[in-house]
Design a protein around this motif. Structure first.
Motif, PDB file in Angstrom:
ATOM      1  N   LEU A 179       0.812  -1.271   0.081  1.00 31.34           N
ATOM      2  CA  LEU A 179       0.061   0.012  -0.002  1.00 31.34           C
ATOM      3  C   LEU A 179       0.697   1.342   0.119  1.00 31.34           C
ATOM      4  CD1 LEU A 179      -2.910  -0.934   2.526  1.00 31.34           C
ATOM      5  CD2 LEU A 179      -2.951  -1.222  -0.129  1.00 31.34           C
ATOM      6  N   GLY A 180       2.086   1.410   0.685  1.00 29.22           N
ATOM      7  CA  GLY A 180       2.852   2.724   0.745  1.00 29.22           C
ATOM      8  C   GLY A 180       3.336   2.827  -0.703  1.00 29.22           C
ATOM      9  N   HIS A 181       3.776   1.870  -1.545  1.00 26.78           N
ATOM     10  CA  HIS A 181       3.978   2.196  -3.019  1.00 26.78           C
ATOM     11  C   HIS A 181       2.904   2.663  -3.598  1.00 26.78           C
ATOM     12  CE1 HIS A 181       5.688   1.669  -7.068  1.00 26.78           C
ATOM     13  NE2 HIS A 181       4.763   0.859  -7.195  1.00 26.78           N
ATOM     14  N   THR A 182       1.781   1.933  -3.702  1.00 32.63           N
ATOM     15  CA  THR A 182       0.662   2.014  -4.456  1.00 32.63           C
ATOM     16  C   THR A 182      -0.061   3.362  -4.303  1.00 32.63           C
ATOM     17  OG1 THR A 182       0.167  -0.266  -4.464  1.00 32.63           O
ATOM     18  CG2 THR A 182      -1.571   1.250  -5.105  1.00 32.63           C
ATOM     19  N   LEU A 183      -0.303   3.733  -2.949  1.00 33.06           N
ATOM     20  CA  LEU A 183      -0.822   5.160  -2.512  1.00 33.06           C
ATOM     21  C   LEU A 183       0.145   6.313  -2.922  1.00 33.06           C
ATOM     22  CD1 LEU A 183      -2.328   4.190   0.927  1.00 33.06           C
ATOM     23  CD2 LEU A 183      -3.416   4.388  -1.275  1.00 33.06           C
ATOM     24  N   ASP A 210      -5.272   6.171 -15.000  1.00 33.72           N
ATOM     25  CA  ASP A 210      -3.914   5.296 -14.299  1.00 33.72           C
ATOM     26  C   ASP A 210      -4.684   5.426 -12.712  1.00 33.72           C
ATOM     27  OD1 ASP A 210      -2.764   5.302 -16.573  1.00 33.72           O
ATOM     28  OD2 ASP A 210      -1.287   6.775 -16.378  1.00 33.72           O
ATOM     29  N   ILE A 211      -5.117   6.222 -12.037  1.00 36.45           N
ATOM     30  CA  ILE A 211      -5.412   6.043 -10.629  1.00 36.45           C
ATOM     31  C   ILE A 211      -6.362   5.001 -10.608  1.00 36.45           C
ATOM     32  CG2 ILE A 211      -6.294   7.350  -8.745  1.00 36.45           C
ATOM     33  CD1 ILE A 211      -5.353  10.119  -9.840  1.00 36.45           C
ATOM     34  N   GLU A 212      -7.565   5.151 -11.413  1.00 38.12           N
ATOM     35  CA  GLU A 212      -8.207   3.891 -11.311  1.00 38.12           C
ATOM     36  C   GLU A 212      -7.579   2.646 -11.475  1.00 38.12           C
ATOM     37  OE1 GLU A 212     -12.332   2.276 -13.472  1.00 38.12           O
ATOM     38  OE2 GLU A 212     -11.567   4.137 -14.066  1.00 38.12           O
ATOM     39  N   GLU A 213      -6.889   2.476 -12.300  1.00 38.35           N
ATOM     40  CA  GLU A 213      -6.137   1.174 -12.598  1.00 38.35           C
ATOM     41  C   GLU A 213      -5.382   0.901 -11.412  1.00 38.35           C
ATOM     42  OE1 GLU A 213      -2.693  -0.736 -15.838  1.00 38.35           O
ATOM     43  OE2 GLU A 213      -3.785   1.066 -16.022  1.00 38.35           O
ATOM     44  N   LEU A 219      -6.298  -3.091  -4.778  1.00 33.93           N
ATOM     45  CA  LEU A 219      -6.967  -4.009  -4.132  1.00 33.93           C
ATOM     46  C   LEU A 219      -6.839  -5.407  -4.256  1.00 33.93           C
ATOM     47  CD1 LEU A 219     -10.514  -2.246  -4.996  1.00 33.93           C
ATOM     48  CD2 LEU A 219      -9.351  -2.552  -2.847  1.00 33.93           C
ATOM     49  N   ALA A 220      -6.337  -5.715  -5.479  1.00 34.16           N
ATOM     50  CA  ALA A 220      -5.919  -7.136  -6.015  1.00 34.16           C
ATOM     51  C   ALA A 220      -4.748  -7.500  -5.201  1.00 34.16           C
ATOM     52  CB  ALA A 220      -5.668  -7.253  -7.399  1.00 34.16           C
ATOM     53  N   ASP A 221      -3.655  -6.744  -4.933  1.00 34.20           N
ATOM     54  CA  ASP A 221      -2.704  -6.844  -4.100  1.00 34.20           C
ATOM     55  C   ASP A 221      -3.074  -7.213  -2.736  1.00 34.20           C
ATOM     56  OD1 ASP A 221      -1.024  -6.771  -6.222  1.00 34.20           O
ATOM     57  OD2 ASP A 221      -0.363  -4.573  -5.643  1.00 34.20           O
ATOM     58  N   VAL A 222      -3.715  -6.341  -2.027  1.00 35.35           N
ATOM     59  CA  VAL A 222      -4.163  -6.688  -0.737  1.00 35.35           C
ATOM     60  C   VAL A 222      -4.952  -7.939  -0.477  1.00 35.35           C
ATOM     61  CG1 VAL A 222      -5.826  -6.042   1.250  1.00 35.35           C
ATOM     62  CG2 VAL A 222      -4.533  -4.235  -0.184  1.00 35.35           C
ATOM     63  N   ARG A 223      -5.778  -8.344  -1.336  1.00 39.60           N
ATOM     64  CA  ARG A 223      -6.383  -9.718  -1.375  1.00 39.60           C
ATOM     65  C   ARG A 223      -5.393 -10.653  -1.580  1.00 39.60           C
ATOM     66  NH1 ARG A 223      -9.804  -7.391  -5.528  1.00 39.60           N
ATOM     67  NH2 ARG A 223     -11.840  -6.556  -4.262  1.00 39.60           N
ATOM     68  N   VAL A 224      -4.355 -10.643  -2.377  1.00 40.76           N
ATOM     69  CA  VAL A 224      -3.279 -11.770  -2.645  1.00 40.76           C
ATOM     70  C   VAL A 224      -2.374 -11.972  -1.345  1.00 40.76           C
ATOM     71  CG1 VAL A 224      -1.407 -12.474  -3.868  1.00 40.76           C
ATOM     72  CG2 VAL A 224      -3.315 -11.557  -5.114  1.00 40.76           C
ATOM     73  N   ALA A 225      -2.160 -10.551  -0.814  1.00 38.82           N
ATOM     74  CA  ALA A 225      -1.234 -10.822   0.402  1.00 38.82           C
ATOM     75  C   ALA A 225      -2.079 -11.214   1.628  1.00 38.82           C
ATOM     76  CB  ALA A 225      -0.775  -9.289   0.754  1.00 38.82           C
ATOM     77  N   VAL A 226      -3.240 -10.914   1.468  1.00 41.15           N
ATOM     78  CA  VAL A 226      -3.915 -11.751   2.691  1.00 41.15           C
ATOM     79  C   VAL A 226      -3.890 -13.370   2.533  1.00 41.15           C
ATOM     80  CG1 VAL A 226      -6.212 -11.953   3.743  1.00 41.15           C
ATOM     81  CG2 VAL A 226      -5.430  -9.624   3.358  1.00 41.15           C
ATOM     82  N   ASP A 227      -4.042 -13.808   1.294  1.00 44.27           N
ATOM     83  CA  ASP A 227      -4.034 -15.183   1.031  1.00 44.27           C
ATOM     84  C   ASP A 227      -2.677 -15.732   1.029  1.00 44.27           C
ATOM     85  OD1 ASP A 227      -6.699 -15.143   0.747  1.00 44.27           O
ATOM     86  OD2 ASP A 227      -6.772 -14.611  -1.370  1.00 44.27           O
ATOM     87  N   GLN A 228      -1.646 -14.896   1.328  1.00 42.94           N
ATOM     88  CA  GLN A 228      -0.130 -15.227   1.614  1.00 42.94           C
ATOM     89  C   GLN A 228       0.405 -16.057   0.115  1.00 42.94           C
ATOM     90  OE1 GLN A 228       0.292 -18.094   4.743  1.00 42.94           O
ATOM     91  NE2 GLN A 228      -1.061 -17.024   5.946  1.00 42.94           N
ATOM     92  N   MET A 229      -0.116 -15.136  -0.870  1.00 45.11           N
ATOM     93  CA  MET A 229       0.245 -15.692  -2.212  1.00 45.11           C
ATOM     94  C   MET A 229       0.899 -14.639  -2.916  1.00 45.11           C
ATOM     95  SD  MET A 229      -3.456 -17.734  -2.983  1.00 45.11           S
ATOM     96  CE  MET A 229      -2.691 -17.850  -4.852  1.00 45.11           C
ATOM     97  N   LYS A 230       1.393 -13.454  -2.238  1.00 43.89           N
ATOM     98  CA  LYS A 230       1.664 -12.508  -3.074  1.00 43.89           C
ATOM     99  C   LYS A 230       3.065 -12.564  -3.849  1.00 43.89           C
ATOM    100  CE  LYS A 230       2.223  -8.434  -5.023  1.00 43.89           C
ATOM    101  NZ  LYS A 230       1.483  -8.053  -6.195  1.00 43.89           N
ATOM    102  N   THR A 231       3.095 -12.354  -5.148  1.00 43.51           N
ATOM    103  CA  THR A 231       4.213 -12.632  -5.772  1.00 43.51           C
ATOM    104  C   THR A 231       4.565 -11.374  -6.751  1.00 43.51           C
ATOM    105  OG1 THR A 231       3.575 -13.926  -7.706  1.00 43.51           O
ATOM    106  CG2 THR A 231       4.446 -15.220  -5.723  1.00 43.51           C
TER     107      THR A 231
END
Length: 360
Positions: A179-183, A210-213, A219-231
């Protein structure tokens, strides 16, 4: 609760045999009333002292008293020799090491000598002596097994607490890096939209898209991080970093890599690109930034170099001024996981963030 249950188990294993061992003396009381009353009192005294010894563990006071009562009881005649078994089963609950060996040996010798003197050596002699010795050994083994199980339970709980703490630290690190990078990118693009809205609506609309993208990607990154699958992909992160810095008006360049970076090393270096880009956008005030990716001496090296002032004023990390303890420390942990390392240098010419990761 489980610790209390283990404590009760240890007491129960020992004390459950007291009625059995003391039943035989009660069945062999003297004929006279006064002697019989004295013998009953002697048996009750042995039971009381044995229970108190197991429950309180006051060995220096109660163990000698128990031995004296057992010797007195063993002198009462036939059928009283089972009292030596009380010493054999109580000792493992309160003694350790050589003291326990001495206590079990004393109980075995005591029953052997008292039976030989009072009842004589008969067919059941070895059975009685061996039974006393075996009761001491068996009780010792069972009590130590209960203690080992309790220790394993405590170890499992400690490991579980450590795993929870580690997972919390990982989630904190992931959310910070993601989130730090994305925000930061979204803030930069929002500023661009504000600047261009009046004079170049089309460019402002492009930045808004671009902001929308970026928001959807966050959102996708947060979901993946919660699922411990972030690559992360090193190539994708480099491309995103160049676009984000360009949108912020920072000149960028990247040294093309004529080699392929393995997945594990690539993911670690991708986090370096992300954190380095976030630092440049947030804190550097730089006019230019470049990414250098090289490979030599069996390792990959990625450097993020800008001509800015480094980190936020007043924050000092382990490598000197400009290092943020939160983001860069999390980055160090990621690199240590793949035997890599991170160097941070801030000087008059700018800020350099360099990561090294083994090629294998």
């Amino acid at each position: 609760m489980s610790g209390l249950w283990c404590h009760l188990q240890r007491h129960g294993v020992v004390l459950i045999w007291l009625p059995v061992l003391l039943l035989f003396p009660l069945l062999n009381l003297s004929d006279g009333v006064l002697p019989a009353v004295g013998q009953v009192a002697l048996v009750l005294g042995i039971a009381a002292v044995a229970v108190a010894l197991v429950v309180t563990g006051r060995v220096p006071v109660l163990l000698p008293a128990l031995v004296v009562l057992i010797v007195l009881a063993a002198m009462q005649g036939e059928g009283w020799q089972t009292v030596w078994g009380v010493l054999a089963i109580v000792s493992p609950a309160v003694l350790r090491g050589w003291r326990l060996l001495v206590a079990i040996a004393a109980a075995t010798v005591g029953v052997a000598v008292s039976i030989a003197l009072i009842e004589g050596v008969g067919d059941a002699y070895l059975l009685s002596v061996g039974g006393t010795l075996l009761s001491g050994i068996t009780t010792t083994s069972f009590l130590r097994l209960i203690e080992a199980v309790e220790q394993l339970r405590r170890t499992r709980e400690e490991l579980a607490r450590a795993a929870v703490a580690e997972e919390r630290a990982r989630m904190s690190r992931d959310l910070h890096d993601l989130l730090g990078h994305t925000l930061s990118v979204m803030v930069v693009k929002a500023e661009a939209v504000r600047r261009l809205a009046a004079r170049d609506p089309e460019a402002a609309a492009a930045h808004a898209a671009d902001i929308e993208e970026v928001g959807r990607a966050a959102l996708a990154d947060v979901r993946v991080a919660v699922d411990q699958m972030k690559t992360l992909s090193l190539a994708e992160e480099l491309d995103g970093a160049l676009r984000a810095l360009d949108a912020a008006g920072i000149r960028t360049s990247a040294t093309p890599a004529p080699f392929e970076v393995p997945d594990i090393a690539g993911q670690a270096l991708a986090w370096v690109v992300r954190e380095g880009t976030t630092n440049v956008l947030r804190h550097s005030g730089a006019a230019s930034c470049r990414f250098e990716l090289t490979a030599d001496d069996g390792e990959f090296r990625l450097a993020v170099i800008d001509d800015g002032v480094g980190g936020p004023v007043g924050e000092v990390g382990s490598n000197g001024p400009g290092e943020r303890a939160g983001g860069l420390e999390g980055l160090r942990q990621r690199l240590r996981a793949v035997d890599g390392r991170l160097d941070v240098r801030a000087g008059a010419e700018g800020f350099r963030l360099e990561a090294r990761v083994p090629a294998s």
